[in-house]
Motif scaffolding. Structure first.
Motif, PDB file in Angstrom:
ATOM      1  N   THR A 182      18.117 -13.504 -10.608  1.00 30.84           N
ATOM      2  CA  THR A 182      17.382 -14.710 -10.244  1.00 30.84           C
ATOM      3  C   THR A 182      16.808 -14.597  -8.830  1.00 30.84           C
ATOM      4  O   THR A 182      17.244 -13.772  -8.036  1.00 30.84           O
TER       5      THR A 182
ATOM      6  N   ARG B  67      13.736 -13.925 -13.352  1.00 31.53           N
ATOM      7  CA  ARG B  67      12.542 -13.074 -13.378  1.00 31.53           C
ATOM      8  C   ARG B  67      12.066 -12.916 -14.825  1.00 31.53           C
ATOM      9  O   ARG B  67      12.867 -12.826 -15.742  1.00 31.53           O
ATOM     10  N   GLU B  68      10.746 -12.876 -15.008  1.00 34.65           N
ATOM     11  CA  GLU B  68      10.175 -12.607 -16.330  1.00 34.65           C
ATOM     12  C   GLU B  68       9.501 -11.249 -16.311  1.00 34.65           C
ATOM     13  O   GLU B  68       8.644 -10.992 -15.461  1.00 34.65           O
TER      14      GLU B  68
ATOM     15  N   GLU C 266       7.969  -8.974 -13.165  1.00 33.66           N
ATOM     16  CA  GLU C 266       7.622  -9.764 -11.990  1.00 33.66           C
ATOM     17  C   GLU C 266       8.366  -9.274 -10.750  1.00 33.66           C
ATOM     18  O   GLU C 266       9.525  -8.886 -10.833  1.00 33.66           O
TER      19      GLU C 266
ATOM     20  N   ASP D 211       9.951 -10.202  -6.897  1.00 31.35           N
ATOM     21  CA  ASP D 211      10.671 -11.371  -6.391  1.00 31.35           C
ATOM     22  C   ASP D 211       9.695 -12.490  -6.031  1.00 31.35           C
ATOM     23  O   ASP D 211       9.903 -13.648  -6.398  1.00 31.35           O
TER      24      ASP D 211
ATOM     25  N   THR E 133       8.075 -14.200  -9.027  1.00 31.09           N
ATOM     26  CA  THR E 133       9.060 -15.077  -9.668  1.00 31.09           C
ATOM     27  C   THR E 133       9.223 -16.359  -8.855  1.00 31.09           C
ATOM     28  O   THR E 133       9.225 -17.461  -9.404  1.00 31.09           O
TER      29      THR E 133
ATOM     30  N   GLU F 209       8.356 -19.982 -10.410  1.00 31.67           N
ATOM     31  CA  GLU F 209       9.475 -20.897 -10.661  1.00 31.67           C
ATOM     32  C   GLU F 209       9.368 -22.181  -9.831  1.00 31.67           C
ATOM     33  O   GLU F 209       9.631 -23.270 -10.339  1.00 31.67           O
TER      34      GLU F 209
END
Length: 131
Positions: free
Chosen positions: A5, A34-35, A38, A40, A43, A47
């Motif tokens: 995350t 993360r998808e 991606e 950091d 993301t 998000e």
């Protein structure tokens, strides 16, 4: 199992921004998983836009630490890794449809967040950033 995350550390007036997702009883540092491939920062930008309706300025992002912890509600042996960043933003902070509530926590609220977030709280407190 590692849950990867990225989180946004936003401190104002000695308090840190936290969010409680719909249907959950726990507050978290805003951010998420993360998808795909991606970075950091990708993301983080995605998000925070999804959760708090503001635009993170990636040019101002600074790594604030990476933390790992297990915790209740996770599968046995699972760890959450949370890469934390500070960054400026544009817009008005507002909870999105996936966020029930936002709150500003002091160090005294440490027990209201998951173990990985508590590590961040401890670090910020030791540096005098979260009294």
């Amino acid at each position: 199992m590692l849950i990867d995350t990225v989180a946004w550390v936003r401190i104002e007036d000695g308090r840190i921004l936290c969010a409680r997702p719909r249907g959950k009883g726990v507050f978290y540092i805003p951010g998420g998983k993360r998808e795909g491939a991606e970075t950091d920062l990708q993301t983080l930008v995605r998000e925070i836009r999804e959760e708090l309706t503001v635009r993170i300025d990636p040019g101002t992002a600074a790594h604030a630490g990476t933390y790992e912890a297990g915790g209740p509600g996770l599968p046995d042996g699972a760890l959450v890794r949370m890469a934390c960043y500070t960054a400026s933003y544009e817009g008005r902070l507002a909870p999105s449809s996936e966020i029930e509530e936002v709150a500003w926590f002091s160090y005294a609220d440490r027990e209201r967040v998951p173990p990985v977030d508590q590590l961040l709280f401890d670090d910020l407190n030791s540096r005098g950033e979260l009294p």
